[in-house]
Design a protein around this motif. Structure first.
Motif, PDB file in Angstrom:
ATOM      1  N   PRO A  11       7.502 -22.576   6.550  1.00  0.00           N
ATOM      2  CA  PRO A  11       6.623 -23.146   7.582  1.00  0.00           C
ATOM      3  C   PRO A  11       7.067 -24.544   7.994  1.00  0.00           C
ATOM      4  N   GLY A  12       6.652 -24.924   9.195  1.00  0.00           N
ATOM      5  CA  GLY A  12       6.991 -26.243   9.705  1.00  0.00           C
ATOM      6  C   GLY A  12       5.871 -27.251   9.604  1.00  0.00           C
ATOM      7  N   THR A  13       4.658 -26.776   9.277  1.00  0.00           N
ATOM      8  CA  THR A  13       3.515 -27.671   9.113  1.00  0.00           C
ATOM      9  C   THR A  13       2.742 -27.275   7.862  1.00  0.00           C
ATOM     10  N   LEU A  14       1.927 -28.211   7.371  1.00  0.00           N
ATOM     11  CA  LEU A  14       1.110 -27.923   6.202  1.00  0.00           C
ATOM     12  C   LEU A  14       0.109 -26.823   6.502  1.00  0.00           C
ATOM     13  N   GLU A  15      -0.434 -26.805   7.710  1.00  0.00           N
ATOM     14  CA  GLU A  15      -1.390 -25.763   8.097  1.00  0.00           C
ATOM     15  C   GLU A  15      -0.730 -24.384   8.035  1.00  0.00           C
ATOM     16  N   GLU A  16       0.506 -24.291   8.519  1.00  0.00           N
ATOM     17  CA  GLU A  16       1.220 -23.013   8.469  1.00  0.00           C
ATOM     18  C   GLU A  16       1.496 -22.602   7.027  1.00  0.00           C
ATOM     19  N   ALA A  17       1.793 -23.563   6.188  1.00  0.00           N
ATOM     20  CA  ALA A  17       2.046 -23.251   4.778  1.00  0.00           C
ATOM     21  C   ALA A  17       0.788 -22.705   4.109  1.00  0.00           C
ATOM     22  N   SER A 134      -3.160 -38.831 -11.304  1.00  0.00           N
ATOM     23  CA  SER A 134      -3.831 -37.732 -10.617  1.00  0.00           C
ATOM     24  C   SER A 134      -2.870 -37.070  -9.642  1.00  0.00           C
ATOM     25  N   VAL A 135      -3.265 -35.902  -9.173  1.00  0.00           N
ATOM     26  CA  VAL A 135      -2.510 -35.171  -8.157  1.00  0.00           C
ATOM     27  C   VAL A 135      -3.460 -34.798  -7.033  1.00  0.00           C
ATOM     28  N   ASP A 136      -3.041 -35.040  -5.800  1.00  0.00           N
ATOM     29  CA  ASP A 136      -3.804 -34.625  -4.620  1.00  0.00           C
ATOM     30  C   ASP A 136      -3.296 -33.270  -4.141  1.00  0.00           C
ATOM     31  N   VAL A 137      -4.223 -32.363  -3.875  1.00  0.00           N
ATOM     32  CA  VAL A 137      -3.868 -31.029  -3.391  1.00  0.00           C
ATOM     33  C   VAL A 137      -4.634 -30.743  -2.111  1.00  0.00           C
ATOM     34  N   VAL A 138      -4.064 -29.878  -1.288  1.00  0.00           N
ATOM     35  CA  VAL A 138      -4.701 -29.478  -0.040  1.00  0.00           C
ATOM     36  C   VAL A 138      -4.832 -27.966  -0.030  1.00  0.00           C
ATOM     37  N   GLU A 141     -10.276 -25.609   1.798  1.00  0.00           N
ATOM     38  CA  GLU A 141     -11.465 -26.450   1.819  1.00  0.00           C
ATOM     39  C   GLU A 141     -11.150 -27.921   2.057  1.00  0.00           C
ATOM     40  N   GLY A 142      -9.872 -28.233   2.309  1.00  0.00           N
ATOM     41  CA  GLY A 142      -9.491 -29.611   2.548  1.00  0.00           C
ATOM     42  C   GLY A 142      -8.718 -30.211   1.385  1.00  0.00           C
ATOM     43  N   ARG A 143      -8.732 -31.523   1.311  1.00  0.00           N
ATOM     44  CA  ARG A 143      -7.967 -32.251   0.297  1.00  0.00           C
ATOM     45  C   ARG A 143      -8.871 -32.649  -0.862  1.00  0.00           C
ATOM     46  N   ARG A 144      -8.353 -32.543  -2.074  1.00  0.00           N
ATOM     47  CA  ARG A 144      -9.097 -32.985  -3.248  1.00  0.00           C
ATOM     48  C   ARG A 144      -8.130 -33.614  -4.253  1.00  0.00           C
ATOM     49  N   THR A 145      -8.666 -34.432  -5.125  1.00  0.00           N
ATOM     50  CA  THR A 145      -7.887 -35.115  -6.151  1.00  0.00           C
ATOM     51  C   THR A 145      -8.224 -34.527  -7.510  1.00  0.00           C
ATOM     52  N   ILE A 146      -7.184 -34.166  -8.263  1.00  0.00           N
ATOM     53  CA  ILE A 146      -7.369 -33.632  -9.612  1.00  0.00           C
ATOM     54  C   ILE A 146      -6.863 -34.670 -10.604  1.00  0.00           C
ATOM     55  N   ALA A 147      -7.741 -35.160 -11.453  1.00  0.00           N
ATOM     56  CA  ALA A 147      -7.332 -36.090 -12.499  1.00  0.00           C
ATOM     57  C   ALA A 147      -6.399 -35.388 -13.470  1.00  0.00           C
ATOM     58  N   SER A 159      -4.799 -26.360 -12.956  1.00  0.00           N
ATOM     59  CA  SER A 159      -6.087 -26.032 -12.351  1.00  0.00           C
ATOM     60  C   SER A 159      -6.009 -25.921 -10.823  1.00  0.00           C
ATOM     61  N   LEU A 160      -4.808 -25.954 -10.248  1.00  0.00           N
ATOM     62  CA  LEU A 160      -4.676 -25.693  -8.818  1.00  0.00           C
ATOM     63  C   LEU A 160      -5.125 -24.271  -8.515  1.00  0.00           C
ATOM     64  N   HIS A 161      -5.771 -24.090  -7.374  1.00  0.00           N
ATOM     65  CA  HIS A 161      -6.081 -22.750  -6.908  1.00  0.00           C
ATOM     66  C   HIS A 161      -4.839 -22.138  -6.275  1.00  0.00           C
ATOM     67  N   HIS A 162      -4.789 -20.822  -6.224  1.00  0.00           N
ATOM     68  CA  HIS A 162      -3.578 -20.148  -5.743  1.00  0.00           C
ATOM     69  C   HIS A 162      -3.280 -20.459  -4.287  1.00  0.00           C
ATOM     70  N   ASP A 163      -4.290 -20.870  -3.529  1.00  0.00           N
ATOM     71  CA  ASP A 163      -4.088 -21.140  -2.109  1.00  0.00           C
ATOM     72  C   ASP A 163      -4.033 -22.636  -1.807  1.00  0.00           C
ATOM     73  N   GLU A 164      -3.738 -23.461  -2.827  1.00  0.00           N
ATOM     74  CA  GLU A 164      -3.619 -24.900  -2.651  1.00  0.00           C
ATOM     75  C   GLU A 164      -2.173 -25.347  -2.839  1.00  0.00           C
ATOM     76  N   ILE A 165      -1.834 -26.457  -2.190  1.00  0.00           N
ATOM     77  CA  ILE A 165      -0.498 -27.041  -2.303  1.00  0.00           C
ATOM     78  C   ILE A 165      -0.652 -28.490  -2.774  1.00  0.00           C
ATOM     79  N   ALA A 166       0.078 -28.859  -3.816  1.00  0.00           N
ATOM     80  CA  ALA A 166       0.090 -30.244  -4.276  1.00  0.00           C
ATOM     81  C   ALA A 166       0.907 -31.078  -3.293  1.00  0.00           C
ATOM     82  N   VAL A 167       0.322 -32.153  -2.789  1.00  0.00           N
ATOM     83  CA  VAL A 167       1.001 -32.949  -1.765  1.00  0.00           C
ATOM     84  C   VAL A 167       1.374 -34.347  -2.251  1.00  0.00           C
TER      85      VAL A 167
END
Length: 288
Positions: A11-17, A134-138, A141-147, A159-167
């Protein structure tokens, strides 16, 4: 061996990913690929879809300020290691990165990728936990921070969900009056460590006011132990023995093809004394 068949998406964008990940619980994200590609080749991983995020913009940054170091998902180990500002603000990061695999691996592998791969034998997951990063993932449901304390839940499991990407990952700055050290033992430099230890020591004058020690390759998840009380405010042979005893009381070294549990326990004891001593000296130097 060759990987099992899979669909490849770049993909060329985060949304496409994120769209490519949606509906595919077994999909894998490819960044540096230095851990994933061998797993694919050995068929220890067989995703239906491989989502290559290397074309995504604005994810290769290394940003440093007074609060700490922020590392984008596509920043290579070598890039982070070479950044003088990273060493100035959080010196434990380059100390650990210098022990990650070999130079060719560091040129391609990504620091964030290593963090979310969640290998307890890897350097950077332990460092993230030790520093309270911490790690921020998208995700959908949007962006969240995991300690970091909540990131590692099992062997090679985050603990990332299968449909999240660490950014992005965040490593807090080293506090004033503190020092760090890192050491690991491997058969060859760059191989998996049989045991690795890092320490953060806080001092006020001649007294140690804080001691946190991290361990890699001794348990299923990166291990961090607060040894402040066990050390008792000073670094002596006796206090180092007490600290090592306290650490081994909570660690559970395991036997594998690299080392026995007893040998790992011995290494943990020896390295605890060495690294705490070195971190204490580093703290005194920084305080001077």
């Amino acid at each position: 061996m060759k990987p099992a068949p899979f669909d490849y998406v770049r993909p060329g964008t985060l949304e496409e990913a994120l769209q490519a990940l949606a509906g595919h619980p077994e999909a894998k994200v490819l960044a540096g690929g230095q851990s994933l590609v061998p797993l694919l080749s050995m068929r220890l991983a067989a995703p239906a879809v491989l989502v290559d995020i290397n074309a995504l913009p604005d994810l290769d940054h290394v940003t440093v300020d007074a609060t700490g170091v922020r590392v984008g998902a596509l920043a290579r180990h070598a890039h982070v290691l070479a950044d003088a500002d990273v060493e100035r603000v959080q010196p434990l990061v380059p100390l650990a990165l210098a022990n990650v695999a070999h130079a060719t691996i560091r040129n391609r592998g990504t620091t964030v990728g290593s963090l979310v791969h969640a290998d307890a034998a890897a350097e950077m997951p332990m460092v993230l936990r030790l520093l309270g990063g911490s790690v921020d993932v998208v995700g959908p449901e949007g962006r969240r921070t995991i300690a970091a304390e909540d990131l590692y839940v099992g062997p090679l499991e985050s603990s990332l969900h299968h449909d999240e990407i660490a950014v992005e990952a965040f490593f807090p700055a080293l506090a004033g009056g503190s020092g760090v050290a890192f050491e690991e033992i491997a058969r060859r430099h760059g191989d998996y460590a049989m045991c690795g230890v890092a320490a953060v020591v806080a001092v006020e004058g001649h007294r140690v006011t804080g001691l946190r020690v991290g361990y890699l390759s001794v348990s299923d998840v990166p291990a961090v132990v607060d040894l402040t009380d066990a050390l008792g405010g000073e670094v002596t042979a006796a206090s180092l023995d007490r600290a090592a005893d306290a650490a081994l009381a909570v660690l559970e070294p395991e036997t594998d093809i690299h080392a026995t549990a007893d040998y790992r326990a011995h290494l943990a004891r020896v390295l605890t004394a060495r690294v705490v001593t070195a971190a204490h000296e580093n703290a005194k130097e920084r305080q001077a």
